[in-house]
Design an enzyme around this catalytic site. Structure first.
Site, PDB file in Angstrom:
ATOM      1  N   LYS A 211      11.933  -2.577   1.080  1.00 42.23           N
ATOM      2  CA  LYS A 211      10.761  -2.506   1.948  1.00 42.23           C
ATOM      3  C   LYS A 211      10.591  -1.057   2.395  1.00 42.23           C
ATOM      4  O   LYS A 211      11.503  -0.476   2.994  1.00 42.23           O
ATOM      5  CB  LYS A 211      10.955  -3.423   3.152  1.00 42.23           C
ATOM      6  CG  LYS A 211       9.811  -3.329   4.161  1.00 42.23           C
ATOM      7  CD  LYS A 211       9.946  -4.370   5.249  1.00 42.23           C
ATOM      8  CE  LYS A 211       8.873  -4.231   6.301  1.00 42.23           C
ATOM      9  NZ  LYS A 211       8.983  -5.264   7.339  1.00 42.23           N
ATOM     10  N   LYS A 264       8.072  -4.521  -1.263  1.00 42.30           N
ATOM     11  CA  LYS A 264       6.941  -4.452  -0.337  1.00 42.30           C
ATOM     12  C   LYS A 264       6.671  -3.015   0.059  1.00 42.30           C
ATOM     13  O   LYS A 264       7.632  -2.315   0.364  1.00 42.30           O
ATOM     14  CB  LYS A 264       7.290  -5.280   0.903  1.00 42.30           C
ATOM     15  CG  LYS A 264       6.267  -5.242   1.998  1.00 42.30           C
ATOM     16  CD  LYS A 264       6.767  -5.989   3.201  1.00 42.30           C
ATOM     17  CE  LYS A 264       5.756  -5.841   4.317  1.00 42.30           C
ATOM     18  NZ  LYS A 264       6.235  -6.372   5.559  1.00 42.30           N
TER      19      LYS A 264
END
Ligand code: PBG
Length: 341
Positions: A211, A264
């Site tokens: 992330k 992400k």
């Protein structure tokens, strides 16, 4: 290359001549089963509060969830992921491990209305802490204060304990999957151990494994009311410039027992999705985040591009790169668009 012939013997355009031919040789297809729909839940009654930078998305009160769950399931979507906006926030984010907190209540409401719907619980503290960071912050006079560590530092290991505790609470409420999103070192192992210790061996962990500290989360922070009150998240989320580091992070989470690996955001990180797909045998999820959704809507609202076409193209690109699952605010629209096709 296995083909030995070349132009003019080979003419790739032959297979693009009409729609039926193009359909026969299409390599990537989207299906509603690919999508996970994010929901923002809050206290109150009869609340459907629009999120301004995310057209079509709302903060919903618990009483709205039964209808929402049935609508999502009727579109053929297999799963939702929940984000909670608590009534009160404190330094330790205690509403996240309160069995009557907003997310446990939401999980029960969704499971009552649509038992077959997979309920994923985002597991992070930023929505629950008064400082908006994803765990316990080192500060004089606060719990776990550690003088030799910098003030404002996110205390890793004390945060793990709370992540484990909150995960068990969400599992008790009925969550099928816990999705830790804080990029806290050891979060997958801590959550797996806590779940197993409490008898929840059947609850899966979908880790936000790579992330990035991304500007594309901008609209989400309004949606989840979770902007950090000081600094940013780059002490725990990844530098967008780093690729090898993503493989280190993903390998750690796989070794700690993650069942699904997530990358992400999605569109600016297709190279990472593709490489993670090649390196691991676990399902790979990609999160098309709030800013990716907002920018397509903004351009479409200006008449600069076609929303449906570009949204489906972006989703196809994310799947083509290697994502097995896509978390997307377009999930309901895309399921409808695919039905219409
Ligand atoms: C919580 C969390 C965030 C998102 C998902 N979980 C925000 C953040 O890390 O700042 C972003 C999702 C989106 O932008 O759509 N840690």
């Amino acid at each position: 290359m296995t083909e030995t012939a070349a132009f003019p013997i080979l003419r790739p355009r032959r297979l693009r001549l009409n729609a039926a031919l193009r359909r026969m040789v299409q390599e990537t297809t989207l299906s509603p089963a690919d999508f996970v729909y994010p929901l923002f839940v809050r206290h109150g009654r009869g609340v459907r509060q629009p999120i301004s930078a995310m057209p079509g998305q709302h903060q919903l009160s618990i009483d709205q969830l039964a209808a929402e769950a049935r609508a999502v399931a009727a579109l053929g979507l297999p799963a939702v992921i929940l984000f909670g906006i608590p009534e009160t926030k404190d330094a330790l984010g205690s509403d996240n491990y309160n069995l009557d907190g907003v997310v446990p209540q939401a999980i029960r409401a969704l499971k009552d209305a649509a038992p077959e719907l997979v309920v994923i619980s985002d597991m992070c503290f930023c929505e629950y802490t008064d400082h908006g960071h994803c765990g316990i912050i080192n500060a004089p006079g606060q719990a776990h204060y550690t003088p030799h560590l910098p003030d404002g530092y996110l205390l890793n290991d004390p945060t793990l304990e709370l992540l484990g505790r909150a995960s068990v609470v969400h599992a008790e409420a009925g969550a099928d999957i816990i999705a830790p999103s804080g990029m806290i070192d050891g979060m997958v192992r801590a959550i797996r151990a806590a779940l197993d210790g409490a008898g929840f061996e059947h609850v899966a962990v979908m880790s936000y494994a790579a992330k990035y500290a991304s500007g594309f989360y901008g609209p989400f922070r309004e949606a989840a009311e979770s902007p950090p009150s000081f600094g940013d998240r780059s002490q725990y989320q990844m530098d967008p410039a780093n690729r090898r580091e993503a493989f280190k992070e993903v390998a750690l989470d796989a070794a700690e027992g993650a069942d699904i690996l997530m990358v992400k955001p999605a569109l600016p990180y297709l190279d990472i999705i593709s490489a993670v797909r090649a390196r691991h045998n676990l399902p790979v999820a990609a999160y098309q985040v709030s800013g990716e959704y907002a920018m397509l809507h903004a351009a479409a609202a200006s008449g600069w591009l076609d929303l449906r076409r570009c949204a489906l193209e972006a989703l196809t690109g994310i799947k083509r790169a290697g994502a097995d699952l896509i978390l997307t605010y377009f999930a309901k629209d895309a399921a409808r668009w695919l039905q219409e096709k």
